[in-house]
Write an enzyme that holds these catalytic residues in place. Structure first.
Site, mmCIF file in Angstrom:
data_model
loop_
_atom_site.group_PDB
_atom_site.id
_atom_site.type_symbol
_atom_site.label_atom_id
_atom_site.label_comp_id
_atom_site.label_asym_id
_atom_site.label_seq_id
_atom_site.Cartn_x
_atom_site.Cartn_y
_atom_site.Cartn_z
ATOM 1 C CB CYS A 81 -0.871 10.775 -13.788
ATOM 2 S SG CYS A 81 0.362 9.491 -14.064
ATOM 3 C CG ASP A 273 -7.044 10.616 -18.419
ATOM 4 O OD1 ASP A 273 -6.006 10.725 -17.746
ATOM 5 O OD2 ASP A 273 -7.034 10.394 -19.646
ATOM 6 C CG HIS A 275 -2.824 11.378 -18.138
ATOM 7 N ND1 HIS A 275 -3.550 10.296 -17.678
ATOM 8 C CD2 HIS A 275 -1.550 11.177 -17.736
ATOM 9 C CE1 HIS A 275 -2.738 9.465 -17.051
ATOM 10 N NE2 HIS A 275 -1.521 9.979 -17.067
#
EC number: 3.4.22.-
Length: 391
Positions: A81, A273, A275
């Protein structure tokens, strides 16, 4: 054996979804929203705000790419990430360099060749200069095993080294140390002509820059804004950085859980994000990329600024020398006005108690992307030699 099995990765991703503290919808408010140096007003131009956010390149976990190093992982889910966030920050710098900050992306609209060329730099292939393959393997030289989570400073150092091999974008990457940006060191990374004729004193005054002999600058400032939690004294200065026209946002998040912060609303940070796990995308036969999965087309995530881990890295892009001149003036006005506990320092001269600054140099080898990792071993050897000579 790599750190994460498929079952662990699945549980990890589900946990992130459950624990994420973002708020989907923007509230009704008269407060401005700041996104990478641009101000938006929700009541007047919410659609414009969402278009601005969706135009940012969005890099997420991917699966089914060729194994890293030939025998390594074929997905970065669960560990990549922060690398993806570093890619997003760098991609924003390249967008500003080639297309301009106000460039907008629209679904199914034909985009210029420069856009596709930028995107190709980040595809999950070993021959792409900023791919997950290159970043993960370059991280080995920074003490990180493939499949190990990176922090903001490690990603910054990796990007600095990879940029040495990127002749097309030709960026100067400066990563500050000890919460201090040294003007002399940044200038020394320019050409000899520029070093001879540029007057460093003007950066700490109000005179205009010459805008000559300048190499586009990616400036990354790793910071520690507290011990276990962010110190509230830094919040206003941190938010001011998103207002600067040179802003590339910030890398950060929570322990082992990285986000790319692009702006704020009140005391909430707005972020992209990484993820989400998507399948590997390659180039089409004509060299373009099916780019729909590289842009977040949903409402952006938000989190309370006090929930931010204190380890962050700010990013700025100065295409011309006058942009850097302006950035220095803004830092003096908005960051250095704090008499104590400044977020970072801007100084003219290299501190005498520091080791000598050695501008990064590319080793004298001819490389392609596939050969890049082997050639970086020589880069590390050169750096060690320089360190020995400077003692």
């Amino acid at each position: 054996m790599f750190p994460y099995s498929c079952s662990v990765l699945s549980r990890y991703e589900n946990q992130i979804t459950i624990l994420s503290d973002y708020l989907e919808e923007f509230p009704e408010t008269d407060e401005p929203v700041w996104i990478l140096g641009r101000q938006h007003h929700l009541n007047a131009d919410k659609s414009k705000l969402l278009l601005d956010i969706s135009a940012r390149l969005w890099f997420t976990y991917r699966r089914k790419f060729s194994p890293i190093g030939g025998t390594g992982p074929s997905s970065d889910a669960g560990w990549g990430c922060m690398l993806r966030c570093g890619q997003m920050m760098l991609a924003q710098a390249l967008i500003c360099r080639h297309l301009g900050r106000d460039w907008q992306w629209e679904k199914h609209k034909k985009q210029p060749e420069e856009y596709h060329r930028i995107l190709r730099c980040f595809l999950d292939r070993k021959d792409c200069c900023y791919s997950i393959h290159q970043m993960a393997q370059m991280g080995v030289g920074e003490g990180k095993s493939i499949g190990e989570w990176f922090g903001p400073n490690t990603v910054a150092q990796v990007l600095k080294k990879l940029a040495l091999f990127d002749e097309w974008n030709s960026l100067a990457v400066y990563v500050s140390m000890d919460n201090t940006v040294v003007i002399e060191d940044i200038i020394s990374d320019l050409t000899p002509f520029a070093r001879t004729y540029l007057n460093m004193n003007k950066y700490l005054g109000n005179t205009a820059g010459l805008c000559t002999g300048w190499k586009p600058l990616l400036l990354i400032i790793p910071l520690r804004l507290g011990i276990n939690h962010i110190n509230p004294v830094y919040i206003d200065a941190f938010k001011e950085c998103f207002k600067m026209p040179q802003s590339l946002g910030a890398l950060g998040g929570k322990p082992n859980n990285a986000y790319y912060f692009i702006g704020f609303l009140g005391n909430e940070l707005i972020y992209l994000d990484p993820h989400t796990t998507q399948s590997f995308v390659d180039t089409e036969e004509n060299g373009t990329v099916d780019d729909e999965s590289f842009h977040c087309q949903e409402a952006p995530h938000r989190m309370k600024i006090m929930n931010l881990d204190p380890s962050v890295a700010l990013g700025f892009f100065c295409k011309e020398e006058c942009d850097f001149d302006n950035w220095c003036s803004l830092v003096q006005k908005e960051i250095l006005k704090q008499q104590s506990l400044r977020m970072f320092e801007l100084v003219q001269k290299h501190p005498p108690h520091w080791p000598p600054f050695i501008p990064p140099t590319k080793p004298e080898v001819t490389t392609t992307g596939a050969e890049l990792i082997e050639s970086t071993d020589k880069l590390f050897e050169l750096e060690e030699e320089f360190e020995i000579l400077s003692v």
